[in-house]
Design an enzyme around this catalytic site. Sequence first.
Site: not given
Ligand code: C5J
Length: 221
Positions: A24, A129, A162
């Site tokens: 991400d 995702k 994540c």
């Molecule tokens: C991720 C989030 N990628 N913190 N998303 O950690 O919402």
Amino acid sequence: MADIKALPFSFPLRRESVALIVIDMQRDFAEPGGFGESLGNDVSYVTAIVSDVKRLIEGFRAVGLPVIHTQECHRPDLSDLPPAKRNRGTPTLRIGDVGPMGRILISGEPGTAILPELAPIDGEIVIEKPGKGAFYATPLGETLKARGIEQLVFAGVTTEVCVQTTMREANDRGYECLLVEEATASYFPEFKQAALDMIRAQGGIVGWTAHLDDVLEAIDA
Ligand code: C5J
């Protein structure tokens, strides 16, 4: 290829079955005006790791090892966005709303894209995702199985959300997981530290942690 110097003990690297998974590293989490900032977060913690994530990706590419990227995002009709996720908290922008970089966390929108410095190159796998974990409602498991991947080196954001969720999913599925300290970030430094500590506690109950230079040295050995 050498073992990687790691905690709580050396990581038994196997060239034929290892991949890097970058979680991400999207504009929405790293840039002012994106989703991360709309939740009240200081995105400079994320931008601070970009050069180290880039070094890690380039190290894997240089020795011909696979690189996988994930993106947290949803379908434009929001059919994969549970109301409980959309309505959580009091952000100034909710998932699906139009923000300065397009619709927040919607597939194909500019803000959903991976940062240009870290963009996938031809042949690299990109997993979209809808959840925090990259195995939930995605083809990641089948994709790894088809390629014989059994070890995952992790980078990306955020460490305790994540990244850690995906590491835990992977650990339960039998993957050996290692998190690169300099290549992961949280909006809360104390949460990053806690996640690193809990991953490698109890004999590596979730996996290993290692420093970037030690990973790069081992994959190049
Ligand atoms: C991720 C989030 N990628 N913190 N998303 O950690 O919402």
